[in-house]
Write a protein that holds these residues in place. Sequence first.
Motif, PDB file in Angstrom:
ATOM      1  N   PHE A 122     -17.952  22.733  32.598  1.00  0.00           N
ATOM      2  CA  PHE A 122     -18.159  22.919  31.169  1.00  0.00           C
ATOM      3  C   PHE A 122     -19.240  23.943  30.828  1.00  0.00           C
ATOM      4  CE2 PHE A 122     -16.789  18.318  31.341  1.00  0.00           C
ATOM      5  CZ  PHE A 122     -15.471  18.613  31.052  1.00  0.00           C
ATOM      6  N   MET A 123     -20.148  24.196  31.777  1.00  0.00           N
ATOM      7  CA  MET A 123     -21.188  25.171  31.494  1.00  0.00           C
ATOM      8  C   MET A 123     -20.641  26.580  31.694  1.00  0.00           C
ATOM      9  SD  MET A 123     -25.087  25.288  32.960  1.00  0.00           S
ATOM     10  CE  MET A 123     -26.276  26.440  32.307  1.00  0.00           C
ATOM     11  N   ASP A 124     -20.936  27.442  30.773  1.00  0.00           N
ATOM     12  CA  ASP A 124     -20.442  28.817  30.841  1.00  0.00           C
ATOM     13  C   ASP A 124     -20.896  29.470  32.142  1.00  0.00           C
ATOM     14  OD1 ASP A 124     -21.333  31.932  29.875  1.00  0.00           O
ATOM     15  OD2 ASP A 124     -19.274  31.276  29.501  1.00  0.00           O
ATOM     16  N   GLN A 125     -19.934  30.045  32.870  1.00  0.00           N
ATOM     17  CA  GLN A 125     -20.259  30.661  34.161  1.00  0.00           C
ATOM     18  C   GLN A 125     -21.236  31.825  34.019  1.00  0.00           C
ATOM     19  OE1 GLN A 125     -19.254  29.425  37.204  1.00  0.00           O
ATOM     20  NE2 GLN A 125     -18.612  27.754  35.889  1.00  0.00           N
ATOM     21  N   GLY A 126     -21.200  32.491  32.858  1.00  0.00           N
ATOM     22  CA  GLY A 126     -22.173  33.550  32.622  1.00  0.00           C
ATOM     23  C   GLY A 126     -23.587  33.012  32.555  1.00  0.00           C
ATOM     24  N   SER A 127     -23.751  31.813  31.979  1.00  0.00           N
ATOM     25  CA  SER A 127     -25.083  31.196  31.912  1.00  0.00           C
ATOM     26  C   SER A 127     -25.578  30.832  33.299  1.00  0.00           C
ATOM     27  CB  SER A 127     -25.036  29.949  31.027  1.00  0.00           C
ATOM     28  OG  SER A 127     -24.622  30.277  29.724  1.00  0.00           O
ATOM     29  N   LEU A 128     -24.688  30.263  34.129  1.00  0.00           N
ATOM     30  CA  LEU A 128     -25.071  29.935  35.499  1.00  0.00           C
ATOM     31  C   LEU A 128     -25.441  31.191  36.281  1.00  0.00           C
ATOM     32  CD1 LEU A 128     -22.527  27.180  36.631  1.00  0.00           C
ATOM     33  CD2 LEU A 128     -24.979  26.930  36.272  1.00  0.00           C
ATOM     34  N   ALA A 129     -24.658  32.243  36.098  1.00  0.00           N
ATOM     35  CA  ALA A 129     -24.945  33.495  36.798  1.00  0.00           C
ATOM     36  C   ALA A 129     -26.274  34.079  36.340  1.00  0.00           C
ATOM     37  CB  ALA A 129     -23.819  34.493  36.569  1.00  0.00           C
ATOM     38  N   ALA A 130     -26.593  33.913  35.047  1.00  0.00           N
ATOM     39  CA  ALA A 130     -27.873  34.413  34.527  1.00  0.00           C
ATOM     40  C   ALA A 130     -29.043  33.664  35.142  1.00  0.00           C
ATOM     41  CB  ALA A 130     -27.900  34.286  33.008  1.00  0.00           C
ATOM     42  N   ILE A 131     -28.889  32.334  35.274  1.00  0.00           N
ATOM     43  CA  ILE A 131     -29.944  31.544  35.913  1.00  0.00           C
ATOM     44  C   ILE A 131     -30.077  31.931  37.376  1.00  0.00           C
ATOM     45  CG2 ILE A 131     -30.667  29.215  36.555  1.00  0.00           C
ATOM     46  CD1 ILE A 131     -29.238  28.195  34.072  1.00  0.00           C
ATOM     47  N   GLY A 180     -29.392  34.697  38.716  1.00  0.00           N
ATOM     48  CA  GLY A 180     -29.889  36.056  38.884  1.00  0.00           C
ATOM     49  C   GLY A 180     -31.390  36.176  38.740  1.00  0.00           C
ATOM     50  N   LYS A 181     -32.049  35.128  38.244  1.00  0.00           N
ATOM     51  CA  LYS A 181     -33.505  35.126  38.114  1.00  0.00           C
ATOM     52  C   LYS A 181     -34.084  34.284  39.240  1.00  0.00           C
ATOM     53  CE  LYS A 181     -33.202  35.509  33.079  1.00  0.00           C
ATOM     54  NZ  LYS A 181     -33.511  34.855  31.777  1.00  0.00           N
ATOM     55  N   PRO A 182     -34.766  34.899  40.184  1.00  0.00           N
ATOM     56  CA  PRO A 182     -35.242  34.150  41.357  1.00  0.00           C
ATOM     57  C   PRO A 182     -36.038  32.906  41.003  1.00  0.00           C
ATOM     58  CG  PRO A 182     -35.556  36.505  41.683  1.00  0.00           C
ATOM     59  CD  PRO A 182     -35.095  36.332  40.264  1.00  0.00           C
ATOM     60  N   LEU A 183     -37.026  33.034  40.127  1.00  0.00           N
ATOM     61  CA  LEU A 183     -37.840  31.881  39.776  1.00  0.00           C
ATOM     62  C   LEU A 183     -36.998  30.832  39.059  1.00  0.00           C
ATOM     63  CD1 LEU A 183     -40.619  30.555  39.690  1.00  0.00           C
ATOM     64  CD2 LEU A 183     -41.065  31.742  37.539  1.00  0.00           C
ATOM     65  N   GLY A 184     -36.149  31.265  38.140  1.00  0.00           N
ATOM     66  CA  GLY A 184     -35.315  30.336  37.396  1.00  0.00           C
ATOM     67  C   GLY A 184     -34.342  29.581  38.286  1.00  0.00           C
ATOM     68  N   SER A 185     -33.756  30.263  39.259  1.00  0.00           N
ATOM     69  CA  SER A 185     -32.787  29.604  40.131  1.00  0.00           C
ATOM     70  C   SER A 185     -33.459  28.545  41.005  1.00  0.00           C
ATOM     71  CB  SER A 185     -32.078  30.638  41.000  1.00  0.00           C
ATOM     72  OG  SER A 185     -32.998  31.288  41.867  1.00  0.00           O
ATOM     73  N   HIS A 203     -21.752  30.480  45.251  1.00  0.00           N
ATOM     74  CA  HIS A 203     -21.411  31.826  44.787  1.00  0.00           C
ATOM     75  C   HIS A 203     -22.136  32.224  43.501  1.00  0.00           C
ATOM     76  CE1 HIS A 203     -18.382  32.006  47.871  1.00  0.00           C
ATOM     77  NE2 HIS A 203     -17.802  30.900  47.418  1.00  0.00           N
ATOM     78  N   THR A 204     -22.953  31.328  42.954  1.00  0.00           N
ATOM     79  CA  THR A 204     -23.678  31.651  41.721  1.00  0.00           C
ATOM     80  C   THR A 204     -25.192  31.617  41.889  1.00  0.00           C
ATOM     81  OG1 THR A 204     -23.397  29.328  41.051  1.00  0.00           O
ATOM     82  CG2 THR A 204     -21.871  30.927  40.112  1.00  0.00           C
ATOM     83  N   PHE A 205     -25.691  31.003  42.955  1.00  0.00           N
ATOM     84  CA  PHE A 205     -27.130  30.899  43.168  1.00  0.00           C
ATOM     85  C   PHE A 205     -27.494  31.448  44.532  1.00  0.00           C
ATOM     86  CE2 PHE A 205     -26.631  28.070  39.664  1.00  0.00           C
ATOM     87  CZ  PHE A 205     -27.859  28.015  39.027  1.00  0.00           C
ATOM     88  N   SER A 209     -29.129  31.784  48.268  1.00  0.00           N
ATOM     89  CA  SER A 209     -29.173  30.798  49.349  1.00  0.00           C
ATOM     90  C   SER A 209     -30.507  30.065  49.411  1.00  0.00           C
ATOM     91  CB  SER A 209     -28.895  31.489  50.689  1.00  0.00           C
ATOM     92  OG  SER A 209     -27.610  32.055  50.708  1.00  0.00           O
ATOM     93  N   GLY A 210     -31.595  30.770  49.095  1.00  0.00           N
ATOM     94  CA  GLY A 210     -32.903  30.131  49.140  1.00  0.00           C
ATOM     95  C   GLY A 210     -33.020  28.983  48.164  1.00  0.00           C
ATOM     96  N   SER A 211     -32.446  29.107  46.966  1.00  0.00           N
ATOM     97  CA  SER A 211     -32.510  28.020  45.990  1.00  0.00           C
ATOM     98  C   SER A 211     -31.662  26.830  46.423  1.00  0.00           C
ATOM     99  CB  SER A 211     -32.060  28.519  44.613  1.00  0.00           C
ATOM    100  OG  SER A 211     -30.702  28.913  44.628  1.00  0.00           O
ATOM    101  N   LEU A 212     -30.535  27.092  47.107  1.00  0.00           N
ATOM    102  CA  LEU A 212     -29.730  25.992  47.646  1.00  0.00           C
ATOM    103  C   LEU A 212     -30.498  25.261  48.742  1.00  0.00           C
ATOM    104  CD1 LEU A 212     -26.214  27.695  47.931  1.00  0.00           C
ATOM    105  CD2 LEU A 212     -27.246  26.548  45.978  1.00  0.00           C
ATOM    106  N   LEU A 213     -31.240  26.017  49.537  1.00  0.00           N
ATOM    107  CA  LEU A 213     -32.064  25.416  50.577  1.00  0.00           C
ATOM    108  C   LEU A 213     -33.153  24.538  49.953  1.00  0.00           C
ATOM    109  CD1 LEU A 213     -32.668  25.290  53.616  1.00  0.00           C
ATOM    110  CD2 LEU A 213     -34.108  27.310  53.318  1.00  0.00           C
TER     111      LEU A 213
END
Length: 329
Positions: free
Chosen positions: A230-239, A241-246, A273-275, A277-281
């Motif tokens: 339900f969350m817009d994929q553009g919003s997820l991609a924007a988050i 794309g910002k290292p600190l935010g992700s 595919h949207t965040f 790898s470091g944030s997933l870790l």
Amino acid sequence: MTLFSPLKILPLLIPAAFLITACTLWLPGHPQVLNNAFTEAFKTGFIGILLEALPFVLLGALLSSLLRVFVPDEMISRWIPRRPLPAILCGCLLGILFPVCECGMIPLVRRLMHKGMPLYVAIVFILSGPILNPVVYGATLTAFRAHPELAYARMGLAFIVAAAIGFIVYATVRKTPLRLSIARESGEPHEQSTRGGKLAAVFVHTSDEFFEMGKYLIIGCLLTSGIQTFMDQGSLAAIGGKPLGSYLFMMGLSYVLSLCSTSDAFVASTFLHTFPSGSLLAFMVLGPILDFKNSLMLLSLFKTRFALYLFFLIFSAVFTGSVLASLWL
């Protein structure tokens, strides 16, 4: 007869409140998300994550129960060396031999500390045990089949974070931070002398732990599927794309979801595919070490000042370590 305690439902309140608030504020302005395409995507995502994770949750609960019934606490305490460096390394490696989920870690460590385990070794075991075990490694490797380096990085970062915090606690904490009101657990079932009695206890403990962890897994799958659908994929991609935010988003999500360490990798893989790898870790290392339900248990075990100090160390170490690890991933 055990009385119902409201504290038992507290770990469910934050994710439930998050879900209800999101639906109340966001859905009225986006009626299109209730059409068949969105609901089908939501159901498919939810069932997919749940079915992949459930076998590992069940296996973790079974191994934890076998440890609880057949391995006495005294055996673990006897294996702890007296010198700090070997003791910390031993604490990190205990999880490999004793795969206990974070849901059962605090009661086990509380028993061990009452039987003489040093504080810094107990902290290392609390931090490393839920991640450094074969079940979690296998689950992470399964979730990231195409990216096995994330499984290796998760094990390595968990080891480094636990060891570093263990050394810091050893060097800085001199007085016991245990709450004075904590007594040795009296509710532990006594092991029965017959083989049938022990096997029956294994099945009872396994079912209890499976349903205890299962409710967090279901809520986590619901929230993750909702975010992905339900969350817009553009919003997820924007988050992303910002290292600190992700990093902050994924660490906050891991804290709120309170997933079991045997299932959180499957949730993290949906953001691959949207965040970065470091944030997933960071998601996979912080969640099993420090989430909402763990915070409550740590606050019940330690004095508030030490617990907050430990929370700060955990967050700082995981954030710094995952950022540095992202340079390699």
